[in-house]
Design an enzyme around this catalytic site. Structure first.
Site, PDB file in Angstrom:
ATOM      1  CG  LEU A  92      -2.005  -1.098   1.224  1.00  0.00           C
ATOM      2  CD1 LEU A  92      -2.731  -1.114   2.563  1.00  0.00           C
ATOM      3  CD2 LEU A  92      -2.985  -0.902   0.074  1.00  0.00           C
ATOM      4  CG  HIS A 137       5.998  -2.254   6.093  1.00  0.00           C
ATOM      5  ND1 HIS A 137       6.446  -1.281   5.225  1.00  0.00           N
ATOM      6  CD2 HIS A 137       5.052  -2.951   5.405  1.00  0.00           C
ATOM      7  CE1 HIS A 137       5.801  -1.399   4.068  1.00  0.00           C
ATOM      8  NE2 HIS A 137       4.947  -2.406   4.143  1.00  0.00           N
TER       9      HIS A 137
HETATM   10  O1  GNR Z   1      -2.342  -5.510   0.517  1.00  0.00           O
HETATM   11  C1  GNR Z   1      -1.234  -6.056   0.427  1.00  0.00           C
HETATM   12  N1  GNR Z   1      -1.108  -7.123  -0.393  1.00  0.00           N
HETATM   13  C2  GNR Z   1       0.014  -7.932  -0.422  1.00  0.00           C
HETATM   14  C3  GNR Z   1       0.127  -8.818  -1.482  1.00  0.00           C
HETATM   15  C4  GNR Z   1       1.212  -9.652  -1.568  1.00  0.00           C
HETATM   16  C5  GNR Z   1       2.189  -9.584  -0.607  1.00  0.00           C
HETATM   17  C6  GNR Z   1       2.105  -8.699   0.453  1.00  0.00           C
HETATM   18  C7  GNR Z   1       1.023  -7.865   0.533  1.00  0.00           C
HETATM   19  S1  GNR Z   1       0.894  -6.768   1.863  1.00  0.00           S
HETATM   20  C8  GNR Z   1      -0.073  -5.523   1.154  1.00  0.00           C
HETATM   21  C9  GNR Z   1      -0.465  -4.484   2.198  1.00  0.00           C
HETATM   22  C10 GNR Z   1       0.774  -3.786   2.698  1.00  0.00           C
HETATM   23  O2  GNR Z   1       1.413  -2.997   2.081  1.00  0.00           O
HETATM   24  N2  GNR Z   1       1.197  -4.137   3.870  1.00  0.00           N
HETATM   25  O3  GNR Z   1       2.318  -3.608   4.375  1.00  0.00           O
HETATM   26 NI    NI Z   2       3.537  -3.075   2.690  1.00  0.00          NI
END
Ligand code: GNR
Ligand code: NI
Length: 168
Positions: A92, A137
């Site tokens: 995101l 993160h």
């Molecule tokens: O929404 C998200 N989808 C996703 C798809 C594949 C691997 C990891 C993710 S996490 C992501 C949301 C996000 O950014 N979380 O930090």
């Molecule tokens: Ni992420």
């Protein structure tokens, strides 16, 4: 509840190191509720507090298709990691970019829930990917850092250009 603003790459605040949670209080409950609402609204399958500029070790995840299986991980730690698996990830904080990343295929992990109770679980598939992506993160690491220098440079240039357009 409130929808929080999600930081976008490349923002220096995405590289801050999150601190352990020590108080399982009403403020933590509100942060978790707001993060869950923000994740569902985005929509995404996970969100780390770092992404909403709160530098505490808090993660929310929901990989169910029905959006009714919220997993809250406070102070998460991986106990065991086995195998390797490549998955096409998105984030995101890096909207529109999808790239393959290799991570552990199977993990055993432990964390506290919002009330401070310790939970222990195993995961494979998307949940395992997500736990590892969100834990990155919390240490200031964004998934694009696993990509080649060339790809990182291109992604950074694309987002810097978009940021300039917005500011103009
Ligand atoms: O929404 C998200 N989808 C996703 C798809 C594949 C691997 C990891 C993710 S996490 C992501 C949301 C996000 O950014 N979380 O930090
Ligand atoms: Ni992420």
């Amino acid at each position: 509840m409130a929808i929080l603003t999600i930081l976008t790459y490349p923002d220096a605040r995405l590289h801050k190191f999150a601190a352990p949670v020590t108080e399982f209080d009403a403020d933590l409950k509100k942060l978790v509720d707001d993060m869950a609402q923000t994740m569902y609204a985005a929509p995404g399958v996970g969100l780390a507090a770092t992404q909403v500029d709160v530098h505490k070790r808090v993660i929310v995840i929901d990989t169910s298709e029905t959006h009714d299986d919220l997993v809250v991980l406070v102070n998460p730690r991986i106990l065991k990691a086995n195998g390797r698996h490549v998955y096409e990830e998105g984030c995101l904080s890096v909207p529109g970019i999808y790239e393959e990343v290799e991570r552990a295929e199977h993990i055993d992990f432990e964390a506290e829930d919002v009330a401070g109770n310790t939970i222990r679980r195993s995961a494979t598939g998307l949940l395992a990917v997500c736990v590892q992506h969100e834990m990155d993160h919390l240490k200031g690491k964004v998934f694009v850092e696993y990509l080649s220098r060339l790809k990182q440079t291109r992604i950074r240039a694309k987002f810097e250009k978009e940021a300039r357009k917005k500011a103009a």
